[in-house]
Design a protein around this motif. Structure first.
Motif, short mmCIF file in Angstrom:
data_model
loop_
_atom_site.label_atom_id
_atom_site.label_comp_id
_atom_site.label_asym_id
_atom_site.label_seq_id
_atom_site.Cartn_x
_atom_site.Cartn_y
_atom_site.Cartn_z
N ASP A 1 38.58 29.15 42.49
CA ASP A 1 39.33 29.80 41.42
C ASP A 1 40.55 30.49 42.01
O ASP A 1 40.51 31.00 43.13
CB ASP A 1 38.45 30.82 40.69
CG ASP A 1 39.23 31.54 39.59
OD1 ASP A 1 39.89 30.84 38.81
OD2 ASP A 1 39.20 32.78 39.54
N TYR B 1 30.64 32.44 35.70
CA TYR B 1 30.98 31.02 35.58
C TYR B 1 30.55 30.20 36.79
O TYR B 1 30.16 29.05 36.65
CB TYR B 1 32.49 30.84 35.33
CG TYR B 1 32.99 31.59 34.12
CD1 TYR B 1 32.22 31.65 32.95
CD2 TYR B 1 34.21 32.24 34.12
CE1 TYR B 1 32.66 32.34 31.83
CE2 TYR B 1 34.67 32.93 33.00
CZ TYR B 1 33.88 32.98 31.86
OH TYR B 1 34.31 33.66 30.76
N SER C 1 33.04 25.31 44.22
CA SER C 1 33.76 25.99 43.14
C SER C 1 34.96 26.69 43.73
O SER C 1 34.89 27.23 44.83
CB SER C 1 32.86 27.06 42.50
OG SER C 1 31.76 26.45 41.89
N TYR D 1 34.50 34.95 36.82
CA TYR D 1 34.39 33.64 37.47
C TYR D 1 33.30 33.65 38.53
O TYR D 1 32.47 32.75 38.60
CB TYR D 1 35.75 33.19 38.05
CG TYR D 1 36.48 32.35 37.04
CD1 TYR D 1 36.42 30.96 37.08
CD2 TYR D 1 37.18 32.95 35.99
CE1 TYR D 1 37.05 30.19 36.11
CE2 TYR D 1 37.81 32.18 35.02
CZ TYR D 1 37.74 30.81 35.08
OH TYR D 1 38.33 30.05 34.12
N TRP D 2 33.29 34.69 39.36
CA TRP D 2 32.34 34.66 40.47
C TRP D 2 30.95 35.15 40.10
O TRP D 2 29.96 34.72 40.68
CB TRP D 2 32.92 35.43 41.67
CG TRP D 2 34.07 34.63 42.19
CD1 TRP D 2 35.40 34.89 42.01
CD2 TRP D 2 34.00 33.39 42.89
NE1 TRP D 2 36.16 33.87 42.56
CE2 TRP D 2 35.34 32.94 43.11
CE3 TRP D 2 32.95 32.60 43.35
CZ2 TRP D 2 35.63 31.75 43.78
CZ3 TRP D 2 33.25 31.41 44.01
CH2 TRP D 2 34.57 31.00 44.22
N ARG E 1 38.75 38.88 34.73
CA ARG E 1 38.68 37.42 34.84
C ARG E 1 38.14 37.01 36.22
O ARG E 1 37.28 36.13 36.34
CB ARG E 1 40.08 36.83 34.63
CG ARG E 1 40.09 35.31 34.67
CD ARG E 1 41.49 34.73 34.51
NE ARG E 1 41.43 33.27 34.55
CZ ARG E 1 41.32 32.56 35.68
NH1 ARG E 1 41.28 33.17 36.84
NH2 ARG E 1 41.24 31.23 35.63
N TYR E 2 38.65 37.67 37.25
CA TYR E 2 38.19 37.39 38.62
C TYR E 2 36.67 37.59 38.74
O TYR E 2 35.95 36.75 39.26
CB TYR E 2 38.93 38.32 39.59
CG TYR E 2 38.51 38.19 41.03
CD1 TYR E 2 39.00 37.16 41.83
CD2 TYR E 2 37.63 39.11 41.60
CE1 TYR E 2 38.60 37.04 43.16
CE2 TYR E 2 37.23 38.99 42.92
CZ TYR E 2 37.73 37.95 43.70
OH TYR E 2 37.34 37.83 45.01
N ARG F 1 41.89 32.88 26.58
CA ARG F 1 41.25 33.63 27.67
C ARG F 1 40.77 35.00 27.21
O ARG F 1 39.71 35.47 27.63
CB ARG F 1 42.22 33.81 28.84
CG ARG F 1 42.51 32.51 29.57
CD ARG F 1 43.35 32.76 30.81
NE ARG F 1 43.79 31.50 31.39
CZ ARG F 1 44.25 31.37 32.63
NH1 ARG F 1 44.34 32.43 33.41
NH2 ARG F 1 44.63 30.20 33.09
#
Length: 441
Positions: free
Chosen positions: A355, A231, A353, A227-228, A223-224, A172
Motif C-alpha cells: 500500500d 484490509y 500486500s 490497510y494494515w 487510511r494507513y 474513500r
C-alpha cells in the motif's frame, strides 16, 4: 430538471455511519430500486473479512448509499461557488451511487482467478440493456455514458471525477468509516464533517482549505492504519488464499472433464470466456457459498478439503518471510511438499500486500495520482505534503508485506515424517521469523 422530479416526500435510510441518508430525487430513488442495484445487498463490502472480524457483514449496498450521501453533502457545500456547475449535480449523485455496481462475489479474489474486472462490468451495467440504464436514460440518451465516464475517470470535467475518485473522495471517506464501524476497530475514524465544511471546488479538483489540514492528516493516517490492521489482515488473507484456490481447482477440474456431483453451472461462462451480462448478474455471494457448501462432498479430495476449510474456518497458517526464502529454498520446499503428498499448487502459497498511503504527482508514472491540495489564504494551492510534516513522512513510501501460507496441521499428521521435518526446518530456521500468532489480533 427534465427526466427527474423531486419526490413528494423525502425518503430516508437510517444509517449507522451517517445517521440518515436523504433521497429527494426520483431518479436516485428509482436507481436504488433496480434489480442490479438490489443485487449489491448480496455482496459483502469486505469479502472474506467476516471470517476475521465477525461484524464485517456489511454490503456493497450499504457502502454505495453512503458514498451517495457524502457526495450529496459535498454538493451542498459547493452549491453557488465558482467552478461548480449545478447542472452536474445528478450526474455526480448517480456516479456516486453506481460506482461499485459491477462488483462480483468476493470481488478481488474472483477477479484475479477469472481475469475479470469489476469496473468493466460496472460500465456494461450502466450502458447495457439493464433496468439501471432505462432509469438513467430518462435524463437523456447520453446520460448513461456520462455516468460511466465519470466512474472510469474519462469525463472531461476533472472536478467531477475528483469528487468520486482521488486521494480524498466520497468513496474513500465512506468506506474508511463504514469498515471501521463494522469491524469494531477505532482506526478508521476522522472528522469528516470538518473536511466537508472546508472542501472547495476548483477547475481541476476538490481542494481543502488550509485550516482543515489537521483533519486531512487524520484521514490519511486512518487510511494507513485501516490497510494494515484490517484490509491486509493475515487471517483475512488466508481465507482469500483458500477462496482463490477453490476457484482455481474448480476451473482446473472443469478443464480436465471431471464429473462434478454439483456441476459449476454459474461459473462455466467464466471458464469458457463466454460470460454475458445476465449470467454475471445471477452470480452473488449466496450462490457462490451454495456451491462451496455442496462441494464439501465432492470426490476430488483437494476441492473437498478446500471447501471444508472455507466453510468451517479451518484456515491456513502463515509465516512472514524475506526474499531469502524464495531465492534459496522455494523449489526445495515445493519438492518436499510433493514428496509428502501435499500438493504445493494449492497448499503452499505466497501472498503479498502493498500500500502507498499517500503520494504526490510524479510525471511519467503509469497511474497518475492527483495529490491533495490545500487552499491557502492568498488563494494559492499547496500540495499537502509540503505543508504537513506528518504527511511528508509517509509520502511515496510503499510498504510491502509477504506471507507464506500452508496447512500447518498436516505437518504434524502421521506419514512422511522425514519430509515434514525438513519442511519445518526450512520454514522455522533461525534466519526466518517464527510462525505468527493466528488469532484475530
Amino acid at each position: 430538471m427534465e427526466g427527474n422530479r423531486k419526490l413528494q416526500e423525502e425518503k430516508v435510510f437510517k444509517d449507522p455511519v451517517h445517521r440518515y441518508i436523504h433521497i429527494r430525487d426520483e431518479l436516485i430513488w428509482d436507481l436504488i430500486g433496480t434489480r442490479e442495484f438490489q443485487r449489491l445487498r448480496r455482496i459483502r463490502q469486505l469479502g472474506t473479512t467476516f471470517l476475521t472480524f465477525h461484524g464485517a457483514e456489511h454490503t456493497r449496498f450499504n457502502h454505495s448509499l453512503g458514498v451517495y450521501e457524502i457526495m450529496r453533502r459535498i454538493i451542498e457545500v459547493f452549491d453557488g461557488r465558482e467552478y461548480w456547475n449545478g447542472d452536474e449535480r445528478l450526474l455526480c449523485l448517480s456516479a456516486a451511487l453506481l460506482h461499485d455496481i459491477g462488483h462480483g462475489p468476493f470481488s478481488h479474489s474472483f477477479e484475479k482467478i477469472f481475469q475479470t474486472d469489476h469496473e468493466w462490468w460496472t460500465r456494461k451495467i450502466i450502458v447495457g440493456d439493464t433496468e439501471v440504464n432505462q432509469v438513467l436514460r430518462r435524463m437523456g440518451e447520453d446520460f448513461p455514458q456520462k455516468v460511466a465516464d465519470v466512474i472510469e475517470k474519462t469525463y472531461p470535467n476533472k472536478l467531477v471525477v475528483s469528487m468520486i475518485s482521488s486521494q480524498i473522495d466520497a468513496d474513500r471517506m465512506d468506506y474508511l468509516q463504514r469498515d471501521a464501524y463494522y469491524t469494531g476497530v477505532s482506526y478508521g475514524h476522522f472528522d469528516m464533517e470538518r473536511i466537508l465544511r472546508v472542501m472547495r471546488p476548483t477547475e481541476d479538483q476538490a481542494v481543502i482549505k488550509n485550516t482543515g489540514m489537521h483533519a486531512v492528516e487524520d484521514y490519511i493516517m486512518s487510511r494507513y492504519q485501516m490497510y494494515w490492521q484490517v484490509y491486509f489482515h493475515p487471517v483475512t488473507r488466508s481465507a482469500e488464499v483458500i477462496l482463490s484456490k477453490i476457484l482455481q481447482r474448480v476451473k482446473t477440474l472443469y478443464a480436465d472433464g471431471y464429473s462434478f456431483s454439483q456441476p459449476p453451472h454459474h461459473f462455466i461462462g467464466f471458464f469458457e470466456g463466454t460470460i454475458g451480462l445476465e449470467q454475471y448478474l445471477q452470480l452473488d455471494e449466496s450462490v457462490t457459498l451454495y456451491y462451496f457448501q455442496m462441494w464439501q462432498f465432492e470426490d476430488d479430495p483437494i476441492l473437498k478439503d478446500l471447501c471444508q476449510r472455507f466453510m468451517n474456518r479451518r484456515l491456513f497458517k502463515y509465516i512472514e518471510f524475506d526474499q531469502h526464502l524464495v531465492l534459496n529454498e522455494w523449489s526445495r520446499l515445493q519438492e518436499l511438499f510433493s514428496q509428502a503428498e501435499i500438493n504445493p499448487e494449492y497448499y503452499l502459497v505466497i501472498d503479498s500486500s502493498s500500500d502507498l498511503p499517500y503520494d504526490f504527482y510524479r510525471p511519467g508514472e503509469e497511474e497518475e495520482r492527483m495529490p491533495i491540495h490545500l487552499l491557502m489564504p492568498d488563494k494559492r494551492l499547496r500540495e499537502l505534503s509540503r505543508e504537513s510534516d506528518l504527511v511528508e513522512a509517509i509520502s511515496g513510501k510503499k510498504r510491502t508485506d509477504h506471507k507464506l501460507y500452508y496447512p500447518a496441521e498436516w505437518l504434524d499428521s502421521p506419514g512422511h515424517e522425514e519430509e515434514k521435518q525438513q519442511i519445518k526446518d526450512i520454514l522455522f530456521s533461525p534466519s526466518e521469523n517464527k510462525e505468527a500468532d493466528f488469532g484475530n489480533g
